[in-house]
Write a protein that holds these residues in place. Structure first.
Motif, PDB file in Angstrom:
ATOM      1  N   TYR A 178       0.825  -1.208   0.000  1.00 10.61           N
ATOM      2  CA  TYR A 178       0.000   0.000   0.000  1.00 10.61           C
ATOM      3  C   TYR A 178       0.860   1.259   0.000  1.00 10.61           C
ATOM      4  O   TYR A 178       0.625   2.192  -0.781  1.00 10.61           O
ATOM      5  CB  TYR A 178      -0.928  -0.005   1.211  1.00 10.61           C
ATOM      6  N   VAL A 179       1.861   1.285   0.869  1.00 10.23           N
ATOM      7  CA  VAL A 179       2.738   2.456   0.950  1.00 10.23           C
ATOM      8  C   VAL A 179       3.498   2.650  -0.351  1.00 10.23           C
ATOM      9  O   VAL A 179       3.637   3.779  -0.847  1.00 10.23           O
ATOM     10  CB  VAL A 179       3.717   2.313   2.141  1.00 10.23           C
ATOM     11  N   ASP A 236      -3.363   7.954   5.506  1.00  6.54           N
ATOM     12  CA  ASP A 236      -3.512   7.478   6.880  1.00  6.54           C
ATOM     13  C   ASP A 236      -4.310   6.177   6.956  1.00  6.54           C
ATOM     14  O   ASP A 236      -4.528   5.638   8.039  1.00  6.54           O
ATOM     15  CB  ASP A 236      -4.181   8.548   7.745  1.00  6.54           C
ATOM     16  N   ALA A 237      -4.723   5.636   5.804  1.00  2.00           N
ATOM     17  CA  ALA A 237      -5.444   4.365   5.798  1.00  2.00           C
ATOM     18  C   ALA A 237      -4.543   3.200   6.172  1.00  2.00           C
ATOM     19  O   ALA A 237      -5.042   2.086   6.388  1.00  2.00           O
ATOM     20  CB  ALA A 237      -6.073   4.115   4.420  1.00  2.00           C
ATOM     21  N   VAL A 238      -3.245   3.442   6.273  1.00  2.00           N
ATOM     22  CA  VAL A 238      -2.315   2.397   6.712  1.00  2.00           C
ATOM     23  C   VAL A 238      -2.722   1.850   8.075  1.00  2.00           C
ATOM     24  O   VAL A 238      -2.529   0.659   8.364  1.00  2.00           O
ATOM     25  CB  VAL A 238      -0.879   2.948   6.766  1.00  2.00           C
ATOM     26  N   SER A 239      -3.307   2.693   8.905  1.00  2.00           N
ATOM     27  CA  SER A 239      -3.692   2.258  10.256  1.00  2.00           C
ATOM     28  C   SER A 239      -4.746   1.161  10.232  1.00  2.00           C
ATOM     29  O   SER A 239      -4.916   0.445  11.226  1.00  2.00           O
ATOM     30  CB  SER A 239      -4.209   3.459  11.058  1.00  2.00           C
ATOM     31  N   GLU A 240      -5.459   1.011   9.109  1.00  2.00           N
ATOM     32  CA  GLU A 240      -6.470  -0.047   9.014  1.00  2.00           C
ATOM     33  C   GLU A 240      -5.836  -1.434   9.037  1.00  2.00           C
ATOM     34  O   GLU A 240      -6.501  -2.421   9.351  1.00  2.00           O
ATOM     35  CB  GLU A 240      -7.284   0.113   7.726  1.00  2.00           C
ATOM     36  N   LEU A 251      -8.543   1.213   2.330  1.00  3.74           N
ATOM     37  CA  LEU A 251      -7.361   0.760   1.602  1.00  3.74           C
ATOM     38  C   LEU A 251      -7.646   0.636   0.107  1.00  3.74           C
ATOM     39  O   LEU A 251      -6.808   1.021  -0.728  1.00  3.74           O
ATOM     40  CB  LEU A 251      -6.885  -0.590   2.157  1.00  3.74           C
ATOM     41  N   ILE A 252      -8.802   0.111  -0.243  1.00  8.83           N
ATOM     42  CA  ILE A 252      -9.162  -0.010  -1.658  1.00  8.83           C
ATOM     43  C   ILE A 252      -9.351   1.370  -2.280  1.00  8.83           C
ATOM     44  O   ILE A 252      -8.882   1.637  -3.402  1.00  8.83           O
ATOM     45  CB  ILE A 252     -10.439  -0.854  -1.813  1.00  8.83           C
TER      46      ILE A 252
END
Length: 278
Positions: A178-179, A236-240, A251-252
């Motif tokens: 993702y990153v 900041d969706a990495v926290s999911e 994330l999607i």
């Protein structure tokens, strides 16, 4: 009379050559080394704070990292997304086209019997490969330093559940993918800017300006309507990833937004390369 036949070099050889050239630059190696140190320094800092009984002052992902070493790479990558990784992508994209132009080598490449789309693809490959390498190095040093310094044979999620080591490793891999996609999206924007100038510093400044302005606009409630088009909206969706089960929606959405910026940036860079003469 014999005719001169121009043969293209195999694409694999061209890609290897580009990757070697990028990795031979001292600034690239120094940047990769510093990024690899970031999770180690974070782990040392958290371990020292824990030993001194200061962990109570932490919150968010930082609070979960204490005694939860497999979470360190995710925490480090989420922090690096704020500036370090975007800066890395911007610098690589700046060197790819604007840097070549500043040194006078881009004109020779454009005059060579090589398709301009092929040339851009090779340069984009170099940027994408080294960016992926940077994220993987941070993840690897984060896992090693997290397990050694902070302990834990699995991952305690934000939902209060415990994951075994292999499942925790899978969460780290999702974070890496993702990153990397988000940094590629920003690097595509930087590559488009790089195609219009011969000054690498301008590329870096403009790209980081996009990150900063996007962050400011997203922080203003009255401008919520522009959030869907901001490149930083889903960072900041990495926290999911540390929830159980994972909430895939953000994330999607972030991945689709990143793909859109990849296409837009790549298209602009390609259209400029078709008309550029040096």
């Amino acid at each position: 009379m014999s005719t001169l036949v121009v043969r293209r070099a195999p694409i694999t050889r061209v890609l290897r050559s580009e990757l070697r050239m990028v990795l031979r630059r001292p600034r690239t190696l120094i940047g990769l080394g510093l990024l690899a140190l970031v999770p180690v320094l974070m782990g040392v800092g958290i371990a020292i704070a824990t030993a001194n009984g200061e962990e109570g002052g932490t919150e968010g992902l930082a609070a979960l990292v204490v005694g939860n070493g497999m979470l360190l790479p995710i925490f480090a990558l989420s922090i690096a997304m704020a500036m370090l990784l975007p800066l890395t992508g911007a610098m690589l994209a700046a060197d790819a086209l604007a840097g070549e132009s500043a040194h006078g080598t881009l004109r020779g490449m454009l005059m060579a019997p090589v398709g301009r789309g092929r040339l851009l693809a090779v340069k984009a490959f170099g940027v994408a490969s080294v960016t992926l390498l940077a994220v993987l190095l941070m993840a690897l040093t984060g896992i090693l330093s997290g397990v050694i310094l902070l302990g834990g044979d699995g991952m305690l999620t934000a939902s209060g559940t415990s994951l075994p080591f292999m499942d925790a490793l899978g969460r780290v891999l999702i974070t890496v993918l993702y990153v990397t996609l988000q940094v590629w999206a920003l690097a595509a924007v930087a590559l488009a800017v790089s195609a219009f100038t011969e000054h690498p510093l301008i590329v870096v400044v403009v790209t980081l300006g996009v990150v900063i302005v996007s962050g400011v606009l997203s922080a203003i409630p009255a401008l919520d309507g522009v959030d869907p088009v901001l490149v930083t909206t889903s960072w900041d969706a990495v926290s999911e990833v540390v929830r159980d089960p994972i909430e895939w929606g953000p994330l999607i959405e972030g991945s689709l937004r990143g793909l859109c910026y990849l296409v837009i940036g790549g298209s602009i860079a390609y259209s400029r390369m078709l008309t550029r003469d040096g």
